[in-house]
Scaffold this active site. Structure first.
Site, PDB file in Angstrom:
ATOM      1  CG  ASP A 144      21.361 -52.286 -12.453  1.00  0.00           C
ATOM      2  OD1 ASP A 144      20.756 -51.446 -11.758  1.00  0.00           O
ATOM      3  OD2 ASP A 144      21.469 -52.270 -13.758  1.00  0.00           O
ATOM      4  CE  LYS A 207      21.070 -55.242 -15.966  1.00  0.00           C
ATOM      5  NZ  LYS A 207      21.902 -54.285 -15.711  1.00  0.00           N
ATOM      6  CE  LYS A 243      18.867 -52.676 -16.912  1.00  0.00           C
ATOM      7  NZ  LYS A 243      19.831 -51.745 -16.044  1.00  0.00           N
TER       8      LYS A 243
END
Length: 307
Positions: A144, A207, A243
């Site tokens: 991430d 995300k 996400k």
């Protein structure tokens, strides 16, 4: 794909329409009783169970991994007629990757690591790239990363594209999730354009947040990013994951996000390879709701500790 600045420039966001559509979701979409239990059980398989605290210890991470292996008590699953479940992944800082990999061995649960100077993303660029490489080497299957917000705020889309492309290359076979930190991007138009540029540069997921901003995942931001994913898939045929992270702590919130995904992108995006919740306390509330479905009583939240 190459950076298409004409496409980026065409992207707009009608904020009032987005907010109106998002505000209608919690009231219009609900599932009850057995259907609700089924949706919540499925939501568990989509959670990146996360600990990103300064006081993380190896023991805490091992306990979190044990929770990821068995997120719901066996007697509750038996009563529901469900097979064993696991979470989608466990997300940790770089220093805890080895501990998590060892604790999850044989489970099939991937380890995700936050990287690139998380959460601000302001460390020297070569160190951010090296951090990705070290995390992959340590066993992280998902990375991430955080983008440089200044590239979005100044409209320097070429710089954002180049940065994301280098992060993607450093990840190798690992999946990369691009954290946009949407609460710091100013406008929904910026969110939409940043989403598109990151997808062009090779992000497997986009995300919302690090979970450390003052504003994290919201329904208007989610709708904006999901529409960008839909447009990208329509143009290229490539499916990009989504996400939402930060602030999603209640089971009813998970149901709203799942219904949004189902309506906007379809059932294919309700699978762990294309959708994740970045959360920890969410799992505890889902487990409470499942126990209530079985017994008719609500248990105290402390009976469903994460670690």
């Amino acid at each position: 794909m190459p950076l298409d600045l004409d496409w980026v420039a065409r992207v707009q966001a009608n904020t009032s329409a987005i907010e109106r559509r998002a505000s209608s979701l919690p009231g219009r979409r609900s599932v009850k009783k057995t259907h609700q239990a089924a949706w919540l059980a499925h939501a568990i398989t989509l959670i990146d169970l996360t600990t990103l605290a300064g006081d993380d210890t190896e023991a805490r991470v091992r306990r979190l991994c044990a929770k990821a292996r068995q997120p719901v008590r066996a007697d509750i699953l038996d009563a529901l007629g469900l097979p064993p479940l696991t979470t989608g992944a466990v997300c940790v800082y770089h220093d805890m990757i080895a501990t998590a990999v060892q604790a999850l061995e044989g489970s099939g649960i991937p380890v995700a690591a936050v990287s690139t100077g998380f959460p601000a993303g302001l460390s020297p660029f070569h160190l951010r790239v090296a951090e990705i490489e070290e995390s992959v080497k340590a066993g992280a299957a998902e990375i991430d990363i955080v983008i440089s917000r200044r590239h979005v705020l100044t409209g320097n889309w070429q710089a954002l594209y180049d940065e994301m492309k280098m992060f993607r290359a450093a990840c190798g076979e690992a999946h990369v999730k691009a954290i946009l930190a949407t609460g710091e991007l100013g406008t929904l138009r910026n969110v939409a354009r940043a989403s598109l540029v990151c997808m062009m540069a090779g992000a497997d997921f986009i995300k919302t947040s690090t979970g450390k901003e003052s504003v994290n995942a919201t329904l208007p931001v989610s709708l904006t990013m999901i529409r960008a994913i839909r447009a990208y898939e329509a143009e290229t045929g490539i499916k990009i994951g989504y996400k939402p992270a930060g602030g999603i702590s209640k089971a009813k919130d998970a149901l709203v996000y799942l219904s949004l995904l189902k309506e906007e992108l379809g059932n294919r995006w309700l699978q762990p390879d294309l959708f994740r919740f970045g959360a920890s306390s969410l799992l505890g509330d889902i487990e409470r709701q499942l126990e209530h479905h079985v017994t008719g009583d609500y248990s105290a939240s402390y009976r469903h500790a994460m670690a």
